[in-house]
Every structure is written in structure tokens, then in C-alpha cells.
Design an enzyme around this catalytic site. Structure first.
Site, PDB file in Angstrom:
ATOM      1  N   LYS A   1       0.846  -1.216   0.000  1.00 29.62           N
ATOM      2  CA  LYS A   1       0.000   0.000   0.000  1.00 29.62           C
ATOM      3  C   LYS A   1       0.876   1.259   0.000  1.00 29.62           C
ATOM      4  CE  LYS A   1      -2.060  -1.153   3.893  1.00 29.62           C
ATOM      5  NZ  LYS A   1      -1.307  -2.390   4.179  1.00 29.62           N
TER       6      LYS A   1
ATOM      7  N   ARG B   1      -9.623   1.306   8.528  1.00 27.09           N
ATOM      8  CA  ARG B   1      -9.214  -0.035   8.908  1.00 27.09           C
ATOM      9  C   ARG B   1     -10.261  -0.734   9.744  1.00 27.09           C
ATOM     10  NH1 ARG B   1      -3.247   0.751   8.717  1.00 27.09           N
ATOM     11  NH2 ARG B   1      -2.342  -1.252   9.163  1.00 27.09           N
TER      12      ARG B   1
ATOM     13  N   ARG C   1      11.846  -5.722   5.325  1.00 21.68           N
ATOM     14  CA  ARG C   1      11.665  -4.295   5.050  1.00 21.68           C
ATOM     15  C   ARG C   1      12.552  -3.425   5.936  1.00 21.68           C
ATOM     16  NH1 ARG C   1       5.853  -1.648   5.464  1.00 21.68           N
ATOM     17  NH2 ARG C   1       5.961  -2.557   7.553  1.00 21.68           N
TER      18      ARG C   1
ATOM     19  N   ARG D   1      11.348  -1.450  11.513  1.00 24.89           N
ATOM     20  CA  ARG D   1      10.225  -1.081  12.381  1.00 24.89           C
ATOM     21  C   ARG D   1      10.046  -2.117  13.488  1.00 24.89           C
ATOM     22  NH1 ARG D   1       5.342   0.418   8.285  1.00 24.89           N
ATOM     23  NH2 ARG D   1       4.200  -0.819   9.823  1.00 24.89           N
TER      24      ARG D   1
ATOM     25  N   ARG E   1      -0.564  -8.513  13.504  1.00 23.59           N
ATOM     26  CA  ARG E   1      -1.140  -7.560  12.540  1.00 23.59           C
ATOM     27  C   ARG E   1      -1.980  -8.277  11.492  1.00 23.59           C
ATOM     28  NH1 ARG E   1       4.264  -5.078  10.731  1.00 23.59           N
ATOM     29  NH2 ARG E   1       3.078  -3.910   9.179  1.00 23.59           N
TER      30      ARG E   1
HETATM   31  P1  AP5 Z   1       4.911  -1.604   1.844  1.00 20.82           P
HETATM   32  O1  AP5 Z   1       4.612  -0.777   0.650  1.00 20.82           O
HETATM   33  O2  AP5 Z   1       5.591  -0.944   2.992  1.00 20.82           O
HETATM   34  O3  AP5 Z   1       3.555  -2.364   2.318  1.00 20.82           O
HETATM   35  P2  AP5 Z   1       2.337  -1.824   3.157  1.00 20.82           P
HETATM   36  O4  AP5 Z   1       1.112  -2.501   2.651  1.00 20.82           O
HETATM   37  O5  AP5 Z   1       2.319  -0.320   3.182  1.00 20.82           O
HETATM   38  O6  AP5 Z   1       2.711  -2.433   4.570  1.00 20.82           O
HETATM   39  P3  AP5 Z   1       2.621  -1.816   6.024  1.00 20.82           P
HETATM   40  O7  AP5 Z   1       3.260  -2.826   6.914  1.00 20.82           O
HETATM   41  O8  AP5 Z   1       3.177  -0.421   6.100  1.00 20.82           O
HETATM   42  O9  AP5 Z   1       1.109  -1.781   6.256  1.00 20.82           O
HETATM   43  P4  AP5 Z   1       0.428  -1.805   7.580  1.00 20.82           P
HETATM   44  O10 AP5 Z   1      -0.948  -1.527   7.146  1.00 20.82           O
HETATM   45  O11 AP5 Z   1       0.611  -2.993   8.418  1.00 20.82           O
HETATM   46  O12 AP5 Z   1       1.202  -0.672   8.429  1.00 20.82           O
HETATM   47  P5  AP5 Z   1       0.871   0.861   8.713  1.00 20.82           P
HETATM   48  O13 AP5 Z   1       2.147   1.580   8.701  1.00 20.82           O
HETATM   49  O14 AP5 Z   1      -0.259   1.332   7.889  1.00 20.82           O
HETATM   50  O15 AP5 Z   1       5.750  -2.877   1.367  1.00 20.82           O
HETATM   51  C1  AP5 Z   1       6.228  -3.812   2.306  1.00 20.82           C
HETATM   52  C2  AP5 Z   1       7.592  -4.346   1.842  1.00 20.82           C
HETATM   53  O16 AP5 Z   1       7.412  -5.077   0.614  1.00 20.82           O
HETATM   54  C3  AP5 Z   1       8.625  -3.247   1.521  1.00 20.82           C
HETATM   55  O17 AP5 Z   1       9.901  -3.690   1.873  1.00 20.82           O
HETATM   56  C4  AP5 Z   1       8.518  -3.050   0.004  1.00 20.82           C
HETATM   57  O18 AP5 Z   1       9.734  -2.622  -0.568  1.00 20.82           O
HETATM   58  C5  AP5 Z   1       8.152  -4.460  -0.453  1.00 20.82           C
HETATM   59  N1  AP5 Z   1       7.252  -4.485  -1.603  1.00 20.82           N
HETATM   60  C6  AP5 Z   1       6.217  -3.659  -1.865  1.00 20.82           C
HETATM   61  N2  AP5 Z   1       5.592  -4.011  -2.997  1.00 20.82           N
HETATM   62  C7  AP5 Z   1       6.278  -5.106  -3.466  1.00 20.82           C
HETATM   63  C8  AP5 Z   1       6.108  -5.953  -4.624  1.00 20.82           C
HETATM   64  N3  AP5 Z   1       5.125  -5.741  -5.509  1.00 20.82           N
HETATM   65  N4  AP5 Z   1       6.968  -6.981  -4.780  1.00 20.82           N
HETATM   66  C9  AP5 Z   1       7.980  -7.215  -3.871  1.00 20.82           C
HETATM   67  N5  AP5 Z   1       8.188  -6.443  -2.780  1.00 20.82           N
HETATM   68  C10 AP5 Z   1       7.338  -5.403  -2.578  1.00 20.82           C
HETATM   69  O19 AP5 Z   1       0.310   0.748  10.213  1.00 20.82           O
HETATM   70  C11 AP5 Z   1       1.159   0.424  11.280  1.00 20.82           C
HETATM   71  C12 AP5 Z   1       0.370   0.429  12.575  1.00 20.82           C
HETATM   72  O20 AP5 Z   1      -0.202   1.726  12.805  1.00 20.82           O
HETATM   73  C13 AP5 Z   1      -0.830  -0.527  12.647  1.00 20.82           C
HETATM   74  O21 AP5 Z   1      -0.452  -1.844  12.988  1.00 20.82           O
HETATM   75  C14 AP5 Z   1      -1.674   0.148  13.716  1.00 20.82           C
HETATM   76  O22 AP5 Z   1      -1.156  -0.093  15.007  1.00 20.82           O
HETATM   77  C15 AP5 Z   1      -1.489   1.621  13.402  1.00 20.82           C
HETATM   78  N6  AP5 Z   1      -2.501   2.139  12.455  1.00 20.82           N
HETATM   79  C16 AP5 Z   1      -2.264   2.611  11.196  1.00 20.82           C
HETATM   80  N7  AP5 Z   1      -3.414   2.988  10.626  1.00 20.82           N
HETATM   81  C17 AP5 Z   1      -4.393   2.750  11.527  1.00 20.82           C
HETATM   82  C18 AP5 Z   1      -5.804   2.915  11.510  1.00 20.82           C
HETATM   83  N8  AP5 Z   1      -6.449   3.406  10.432  1.00 20.82           N
HETATM   84  N9  AP5 Z   1      -6.502   2.552  12.603  1.00 20.82           N
HETATM   85  C19 AP5 Z   1      -5.882   2.057  13.710  1.00 20.82           C
HETATM   86  N10 AP5 Z   1      -4.552   1.868  13.785  1.00 20.82           N
HETATM   87  C20 AP5 Z   1      -3.809   2.216  12.704  1.00 20.82           C
END
Ligand code: AP5
Length: 199
Positions: free
Chosen positions: A13, A84, A118, A144, A155
Site C-alpha cells: 500500500k 481499517r 523491510r 520497524r 497484525r
Molecule cells: P509496503 O509498501 O511498505 O507495504 P504496506 O502494505 O504499506 O505495509 P505496512 O506494513 O506499512 O502496512 P500496515 O498496514 O501494516 O502498516 P501501517 O504503517 O499502515 O511494502 C512492504 C515491503 O514489501 C517493503 O519492503 C517493500 O519494498 C516491499 N514491496 C512492496 N511491494 C512489493 C512488490 N510488488 N513486490 C515485492 N516487494 C514489494 O500501520 C502500522 C500500525 O499503525 C498498525 O499496525 C496500527 O497499530 C497503526 N494504524 C495505522 N493505521 C491505523 C488505523 N487506520 N486505525 C488504527 N490503527 C492504525
């Protein structure tokens, strides 16, 4: 254009949101990045958020909704990590019209593999894979706290119980994308869908 990205942790994402924001010149709003910024502040709220995120749990809806309300404008956005929960989706529906809901579908096994490798920039939040040494902006990379295996598993569980039900909520507008393809191929599919929606 107002776009929502839904998908499990590690489905790309953040990676795709950066590309969408650059191509379509709309704001990239990542709740994860915003929450990580607050968690670095050392404030009482920051420490509380840090604990919850490290465990892989969700931050309470009122905190996240407040963050989003401050950032939504009428100039277009791609939301990465919001909504979410059903409650968040209902709140969003009251303040903005959503043009596209993209679902990044990825098996758990691949999500775990990607997240354990990552690395992220401390300064601009750009993401990299293990092996990269520095960010293009010159800052250091780090792993992270929630990218450790136990937190990743939690997660994924939270995603299944709290976020996946949103696919039903957005059923009529939701487009599925095979997120296990290369970054470039996923982006091609994203652009194909978005162009078909533009008038
Ligand atoms: P990446 O692009 O970073 O993937 P992502 O889907 O953004 O993964 P996240 O782990 O950031 O999502 P998340 O939803 O768990 O975390 P968030 O920060 O939102 O890609 C991942 C890896 O794969 C990278 O190394 C990249 O290079 C690689 N990659 C990407 N595409 C690829 C491909 N096509 N092929 C190969 N490799 C690839 O949230 C973190 C925390 O914040 C949550 O757990 C929660 O505690 C809190 N939080 C955030 N939003 C909310 C909300 N709305 N409500 C409540 N809590 C929230």
C-alpha cells in the site's frame, strides 16, 4: 480523485501510494507514518501509541479519525492505512466522496517474507528491502518494531478480524489487484483501473 487502499500488512500500500500520489498529483495520507511521527515525540500519547503499534494492535478509532479529519481536503488524496475498521469507514463516508477502493490481495506467507526484510527511512519514511544501506535522502534506515515476526502475525490476525470486513462494505466500488506481482506490474494494474474511472 479520492482513493482508498486496503490490503494486509506488507501488500505494498505504501509503495503504491507514493507512486499514485506522484502520478496523479494528489496527497498521500498514511496513518501509519502519521502515528509513527507522534510515537517518536516522547509525549504520553506518543508512548501509548508506540506500545500499541509495537504489539501489532490497532490504535483507537477516535485518535485515528481525529488525525484524518485534520488532513482531508477537497484537492484529492490517496489514503494508505485508513479506514481499517467499519467505524472508520462510516466516518470517512460522512466527510468525503470516495472514487476508488483498491484491494491489494496478498497471501500471508508473502506478507511475512516482505515485512521481515523491510527497512524504512527514519527521515522521509521511504521503504526499502534488507540490504539497502542508506535512503536516497541520505538518512539512515531502520527496522520497524512491528516488523518482528510476532508482531507481524498479530497484525495479520487484526487485519482478518477488523479490516477485511471492509471489503464487503465497499463491495460495489472495490477493485481487486494481485499484489504478489512486481511493483511495476501492480502499478500498471492500478493505473489501468484509475484511468477507467476518470471522466
Ligand atoms: P509496503 O509498501 O511498505 O507495504 P504496506 O502494505 O504499506 O505495509 P505496512 O506494513 O506499512 O502496512 P500496515 O498496514 O501494516 O502498516 P501501517 O504503517 O499502515 O511494502 C512492504 C515491503 O514489501 C517493503 O519492503 C517493500 O519494498 C516491499 N514491496 C512492496 N511491494 C512489493 C512488490 N510488488 N513486490 C515485492 N516487494 C514489494 O500501520 C502500522 C500500525 O499503525 C498498525 O499496525 C496500527 O497499530 C497503526 N494504524 C495505522 N493505521 C491505523 C488505523 N487506520 N486505525 C488504527 N490503527 C492504525
Amino acid at each position: 480523485m479520492n482513493i482508498i487502499l486496503i490490503g494486509p500488512p506488507g501488500s505494498g500500500k505504501g509503495t503504491q501510494a507514493v507512486k499514485i500520489s506522484e502520478k496523479y498529483k494528489i496527497a498521500h495520507i498514511s496513518t501509519g507514518d502519521l502515528l509513527r511521527e507522534i510515537s517518536k515525540s516522547g509525549s504520553e500519547l506518543g508512548n501509548r501509541l508506540k506500545r500499541i503499534m509495537t504489539e501489532g494492535k490497532l490504535i483507537p478509532d477516535d485518535v485515528v479519525i481525529n488525525l484524518i479529519e485534520q488532513r482531508i481536503t477537497d484537492k484529492g488524496f490517496v489514503l494508505d492505512g485508513f479506514p481499517r475498521t467499519l467505524n472508520q469507514a462510516k466516518m470517512l463516508g460522512k466527510i468525503a466522496a470516495i472514487d476508488a477502493v483498491l484491494f491489494f490481495d496478498l497471501p500471508d506467507k508473502e506478507a511475512v517474507r516482505r515485512l521481515s526484510k523491510r527497512r524504512q527511512c527514519r527521515s522521509c519514511n521511504r521503504v526499502y528491502n534488507e540490504g539497502a544501506s542508506k535512503c536516497v535522502c541520505g538518512s539512515q534506515l531502520y527496522q520497524r518494531d512491528d516488523d518482528k515476526e510476532e508482531a507481524i502475525r498479530e497484525r495479520l490476525k487484526v487485519y482478518q478480524s477488523e479490516t477485511k470486513p471492509l471489503l464487503q462494505h465497499y463491495k460495489s466500488r472495490m477493485k481487486r489487484i494481485d499484489a504478489s506481482q512486481s511493483v511495476e506490474k501492480v502499478f500498471k494494474d492500478v493505473c489501468g483501473i484509475l484511468s477507467s474511472l476518470r471522466v
